[in-house]
Design a protein around this motif. Structure first.
Motif, PDB file in Angstrom:
ATOM      1  N   HIS A  41       0.835  -1.206   0.000  1.00 19.63           N
ATOM      2  CA  HIS A  41       0.000   0.000   0.000  1.00 19.63           C
ATOM      3  C   HIS A  41       0.869   1.255   0.000  1.00 19.63           C
ATOM      4  O   HIS A  41       0.633   2.193  -0.781  1.00 19.63           O
ATOM      5  N   VAL A  42       1.880   1.292   0.870  1.00 20.08           N
ATOM      6  CA  VAL A  42       2.733   2.475   0.960  1.00 20.08           C
ATOM      7  C   VAL A  42       3.471   2.703  -0.344  1.00 20.08           C
ATOM      8  O   VAL A  42       3.517   3.822  -0.867  1.00 20.08           O
ATOM      9  N   LEU A  43       4.041   1.630  -0.893  1.00 19.55           N
ATOM     10  CA  LEU A  43       4.843   1.774  -2.107  1.00 19.55           C
ATOM     11  C   LEU A  43       3.992   2.088  -3.330  1.00 19.55           C
ATOM     12  O   LEU A  43       4.510   2.545  -4.342  1.00 19.55           O
ATOM     13  N   SER A  44       2.685   1.858  -3.231  1.00 19.29           N
ATOM     14  CA  SER A  44       1.802   2.249  -4.330  1.00 19.29           C
ATOM     15  C   SER A  44       1.530   3.751  -4.317  1.00 19.29           C
ATOM     16  O   SER A  44       1.047   4.309  -5.310  1.00 19.29           O
ATOM     17  N   THR A  45       1.821   4.410  -3.188  1.00 19.32           N
ATOM     18  CA  THR A  45       1.555   5.844  -3.070  1.00 19.32           C
ATOM     19  C   THR A  45       2.824   6.684  -3.026  1.00 19.32           C
ATOM     20  O   THR A  45       2.794   7.868  -3.355  1.00 19.32           O
ATOM     21  N   ARG A  46       3.933   6.086  -2.592  1.00 17.26           N
ATOM     22  CA  ARG A  46       5.183   6.850  -2.532  1.00 17.26           C
ATOM     23  C   ARG A  46       6.354   5.883  -2.464  1.00 17.26           C
ATOM     24  O   ARG A  46       6.183   4.703  -2.106  1.00 17.26           O
ATOM     25  N   ASP A  47       7.536   6.372  -2.788  1.00 18.11           N
ATOM     26  CA  ASP A  47       8.736   5.557  -2.632  1.00 18.11           C
ATOM     27  C   ASP A  47       9.206   5.674  -1.188  1.00 18.11           C
ATOM     28  O   ASP A  47       9.316   6.771  -0.651  1.00 18.11           O
ATOM     29  N   ASP A  48       9.424   4.570  -0.558  1.00 22.37           N
ATOM     30  CA  ASP A  48       9.797   4.555   0.851  1.00 22.37           C
ATOM     31  C   ASP A  48      10.840   3.463   1.051  1.00 22.37           C
ATOM     32  O   ASP A  48      10.549   2.283   0.870  1.00 22.37           O
ATOM     33  N   ARG A  49      12.038   3.865   1.444  1.00 25.98           N
ATOM     34  CA  ARG A  49      13.141   2.915   1.551  1.00 25.98           C
ATOM     35  C   ARG A  49      12.868   1.835   2.589  1.00 25.98           C
ATOM     36  O   ARG A  49      13.172   0.658   2.370  1.00 25.98           O
ATOM     37  N   PHE A  50      12.266   2.239   3.729  1.00 24.40           N
ATOM     38  CA  PHE A  50      11.961   1.252   4.773  1.00 24.40           C
ATOM     39  C   PHE A  50      11.092   0.135   4.227  1.00 24.40           C
ATOM     40  O   PHE A  50      11.359  -1.053   4.435  1.00 24.40           O
ATOM     41  N   PHE A  51      10.041   0.488   3.507  1.00 26.03           N
ATOM     42  CA  PHE A  51       9.112  -0.528   3.017  1.00 26.03           C
ATOM     43  C   PHE A  51       9.677  -1.266   1.803  1.00 26.03           C
ATOM     44  O   PHE A  51       9.338  -2.435   1.584  1.00 26.03           O
ATOM     45  N   ARG A  52      10.549  -0.619   1.043  1.00 26.03           N
ATOM     46  CA  ARG A  52      11.214  -1.354  -0.036  1.00 26.03           C
ATOM     47  C   ARG A  52      12.069  -2.468   0.549  1.00 26.03           C
ATOM     48  O   ARG A  52      12.066  -3.607   0.055  1.00 26.03           O
ATOM     49  N   GLN A  53      12.803  -2.141   1.600  1.00 22.34           N
ATOM     50  CA  GLN A  53      13.674  -3.145   2.208  1.00 22.34           C
ATOM     51  C   GLN A  53      12.864  -4.200   2.945  1.00 22.34           C
ATOM     52  O   GLN A  53      13.233  -5.377   2.955  1.00 22.34           O
ATOM     53  N   LEU A  54      11.756  -3.780   3.548  1.00 20.17           N
ATOM     54  CA  LEU A  54      10.893  -4.754   4.218  1.00 20.17           C
ATOM     55  C   LEU A  54      10.352  -5.763   3.216  1.00 20.17           C
ATOM     56  O   LEU A  54      10.374  -6.981   3.471  1.00 20.17           O
ATOM     57  N   ARG A  55       9.882  -5.289   2.087  1.00 23.48           N
ATOM     58  CA  ARG A  55       9.342  -6.206   1.082  1.00 23.48           C
ATOM     59  C   ARG A  55      10.427  -7.123   0.546  1.00 23.48           C
ATOM     60  O   ARG A  55      10.203  -8.325   0.340  1.00 23.48           O
ATOM     61  N   ALA A  56      11.619  -6.571   0.330  1.00 23.29           N
ATOM     62  CA  ALA A  56      12.713  -7.411  -0.170  1.00 23.29           C
ATOM     63  C   ALA A  56      13.093  -8.474   0.846  1.00 23.29           C
ATOM     64  O   ALA A  56      13.429  -9.611   0.494  1.00 23.29           O
ATOM     65  N   ARG A  57      13.010  -8.120   2.137  1.00 24.75           N
ATOM     66  CA  ARG A  57      13.384  -9.057   3.186  1.00 24.75           C
ATOM     67  C   ARG A  57      12.383 -10.198   3.305  1.00 24.75           C
ATOM     68  O   ARG A  57      12.740 -11.332   3.624  1.00 24.75           O
TER      69      ARG A  57
END
Length: 763
Positions: free
Chosen positions: A745-761
């Motif tokens: 949801h967050v990454l669909s609205t903005r780029d966010d490094r925390f959530f990018r890394q969370l999803r990758a993890r």
């Protein structure tokens, strides 16, 4: 005639805490033998408990664990199924199950509902040779299963991993996969769920209410029924017991009552929370930490330490000497912060070459998935930069003199920073820290026979720590006395004591009484005004600002006497509506001193009810105020606020201490406004969301309704802190699918490094 069921349980080895001793003793007390199977030496086994070798049931040294929590619960789930197969007349109980009445159950299945749709296995008996037992044994024979009952996304991931030749081991699967999840699934499959005992039989206190056992006895007693024969005490309470209650049962709590009834002395076998004070004797050797000990211990659980930081955000974290890589990893995952290793050795010097401990720190964090760009080793004092969090575990303050940190702290520790460190009793560290801020002990224990503390320091300017404020010359236009006198004008007034002051400005017939810290107003606000001064002025409300010269909690005869004088003089009767407002310490002040104006309204954000340690022994955050006297008519805010017309408490229920304080306000005039995952600094969160003024306005005007509040709180859905905390909470509860949904949801609205890394993890 059918013989009574035998009772059995498991403890791999080591010291039993008072909680396990309590539960084991309860079966003996009620005339029912109990067998404790173990694989290693066990200390503290109560008299009457039979101790047997676990290898009689499963001859193994492969104690399979849940990888993420380093817990033997997975092996225990397996052990109980094999046990009931090889000992058909056995009834299994967990070591945190207390016997209320003799468990007189006939042969056949014995299990109970922990919720309307979920069976728990803390109390378990299986009919010999039953379909349920065979299915469970077969299911557990596969260490790399794809369980039908897991969410479809996980099943697809596991199938893909198996196709790629890297099947997922059961130890990496969600909590309960061999426990309640499996029992519930196969009981449904074989049509025996109707044999489950009702929830009040074994689990009358639901997991979400597990802290009830830490409350007065009546909190639990009213949930028990005639059908209650066993009581699951939820061993996860040990985190709170070890972190907030010094490992003991809270005085006058339900657990304290049980201990006294069973003759158990908690002080003889206190609980040490997992991951707390688990020091490795080999961790520090001479001037450097060994590379082997600097590797990350995945079992380490720093949740209580992180909660004690009381920070909404962390961008930079430093590990002094590379002693805390697991804490670094926990903060990285929670806050997406950059990690620094200050490569310091004894004496506070920096070695010419990268030390083995710093290299091991770097290598272990890289192996854990932290990008190299987020890691930095600092090898010179000149390169030290300000940090939000600094940690030195089992180093300076234990093996090295803490004074050696002084040059580094002068550069790295700013107002608002946090320092996490271990302190050996007698090291002289506490006086050293006192000059830098407020040091709170979050845990303590014995290490190598000596008392040791884990402490979180909140850095404050020296002027803010329980100081005395001299009266100020009004001729100095930059002094608070001068500013306040100007604000009061010819119609208002300003009164000043040694540590506190009152400022009154009359306007309309609504009076807002605010409680604030003078140092915050003077040093952190551009307008150098009490909280919300302009907002109150814009509404045409009258104002009475009470300012504290430091972290005093307003415990000053000058404050009490002034409020009593205002009450007796009829000051408050001049207004049609009086509202007391404050946050945290100010929230305490608002609730406590509202007693000076019966019929007033209180708006308190994250307040403390009292800091009297005999009343709130679990409150460990504000050591600076422990010496204050919280007696008298304005002492305990939970009681003094009972004369108010309304008490509006805004708090985050996931901040345990705040929720515990809120629970102490029990008057009919109390309305609790839950603000989940917005933290102790709730006022700051609401302000960043743009709704604080609306909430306060509606509360002051008496128009704050559940519907209005819910609508205002909807803004949190797009608030970064809330999104991050929601994802972290989902991970803590093993709901990875929910964490991924938040990330998507967050990454669909903005780029966010925390959530990018969370999803990758997680992918």
């Amino acid at each position: 005639m059918i013989a009574p069921r035998q009772i059995a349980t498991l403890w791999i080895g080591g010291q039993l805490s008072w909680l396990e001793q309590l539960c084991l003793r309860s079966f003996v007390t009620r005339g029912h033998g109990i067998t404790l199977y173990a694989y290693q030496d066990v200390q503290g086994v109560p008299e009457g408990v039979e101790l047997r070798d676990g290898r009689e049931i499963i001859d193994t040294d492969d104690f399979i664990k849940y990888e993420k929590k380093d817990s033997f619960a997975l092996f225990a789930d397996y052990f109980r199924i094999v046990l009931t197969d090889r000992r058909p007349n056995v009834l299994w109980v967990d070591t945190d199950v207390y016997c209320v009445a003799p468990p007189d159950y006939p042969a056949g299945h014995v299990f109970g509902l922990e919720s309307p749709s979920r069976i728990n296995n803390a109390v378990l008996g299986l009919a010999p040779g039953s379909d349920l037992q065979r299915s469970l044994l077969k299911f557990m024979s596969d260490r790399e299963p794809i369980p039908d009952f897991l969410p479809r996304r996980l099943r697809e991931e596991y199938r893909e991993a198996r196709t790629q030749g890297t099947p997922v081991h059961v130890s990496k699967m969600p909590w309960g996969v061999w426990g309640p999840m499996a029992i519930t699934h196969f009981a449904k499959q074989h049509g025996v769920t109707d044999q489950a005992h009702p929830q009040d039989a074994f689990y009358p206190v639901h997991f979400r209410d597990k802290s009830d056992f830490l409350k007065p006895p009546e909190t639990v007693w009213r949930k028990l029924t005639k059908r209650t024969t066993a009581l699951h005490l939820w061993a996860s309470n040990k985190r709170a017991l070890g972190g907030q209650h010094n490992g003991l049962a809270p005085v006058h709590s339900f657990l304290d009552m049980l201990c006294r009834a069973e003759g158990i002395d908690p002080a003889a076998s206190p609980i040490v929370e997992r991951g707390r004070l688990r020091y490795d004797a080999n961790q520090v050797q001479g001037t450097a930490i060994t590379a082997a000990s600097a590797s990350i211990n995945q079992a380490e659980d720093f949740s209580t330490v992180i909660a004690a930081l009381d920070l909404d955000d962390v961008t930079q974290m430093a590990d002094v000497g590379g002693t805390a890589p697991s804490l670094c990893l926990a903060l990285f995952h929670r806050f997406d912060c950059d990690l620094n290793c200050f490569d310091m050795v004894a004496g506070g010097t920096f070695p010419d070459r990268i030390s083995p401990s710093a290299k091991a720190w770097y290598d272990s964090l890289r192996a854990a998935g932290v990008p190299a760009a987020r890691l930095r080793i600092v090898q010179d004092l000149a390169d030290v930069t300000p940090q939000d969090v600094i940690a030195t575990l089992n180093g300076f303050g234990v093996h090295h003199k803490i004074a050696a940190l002084d040059p580094m702290l002068n550069k790295a520790l700013l107002v608002g920073s946090r320092l996490i460190l271990d302190i050996r009793k007698g090291s002289g560290a506490f006086p050293f820290l006192r000059a830098r801020g407020n040091a709170n002990t979050v845990s303590e224990g014995q290490v190598d026979g000596r008392q040791q503390f884990r402490v979180v320091l909140s850095a404050e300017p020296s002027s803010t720590v329980a100081r005395t404020v001299p009266k100020q010359d009004t001729s100095n236009k930059n002094s608070w006395a001068s500013i306040a006198t100007d604000l009061a004008g010819p119609k208002g007034w300003f009164r000043e004591g040694e540590n506190h002051s009152f400022l009154h400005v009359p306007r309309g017939d609504t009076l807002v009484v605010t409680f604030d810290n003078l140092d915050i107003a003077m040093e952190k606000r551009d307008d150098r005004r009490p909280w919300g001064w302009s907002f109150i002025e814009q509404q045409g409300w009258s104002a009475l600002g009470v300012m504290a010269g430091g972290w005093t909690w307003f415990r000053d005869p000058f404050v009490s006497d002034t409020f009593s004088e205002l009450r007796e003089s009829g000051f408050f009767r001049a207004f049609s509506r009086v509202v007391f407002y404050g946050a945290s310490m100010g929230g305490y002040g608002a609730a406590a001193f509202s007693a000076a104006c019966p019929g007033a309204h209180v708006v308190a954000i994250s307040p403390q009810s009292t800091l009297d340690k005999t009343i709130v022994p679990w409150e460990a955050r504000y050591k600076v105020a422990w010496g204050q006297d919280f007696s008298g008519p304005y002492g305990d805010a939970a009681f003094s606020s009972q004369s108010a017309a309304s008490v509006n408490l805004l708090y985050d229920p996931y901040v345990k201490a705040d929720a515990a304080h809120a629970a102490r306000f029990e008057g009919q005039n109390v309305t609790r406004w839950r603000c989940p995952l917005l933290g102790h600094r709730l006022g700051s969160s609401l302000n960043q969301m743009g709704v604080l003024k609306d909430v306060v306005y509606q509360a002051v005007e008496g128009n704050l309704t559940p519907a209005t509040f819910r609508e205002l709180l909807r803004a949190r859905r797009e608030f970064p802190r809330y999104q991050r905390e929601l994802a972290n909470l989902a991970l803590e509860r093993n709901h990875e699918a929910l964490a991924l949904r938040v990330a998507d949801h967050v990454l669909s609205t903005r780029d966010d490094r925390f959530f990018r890394q969370l999803r990758a993890r997680l992918n």
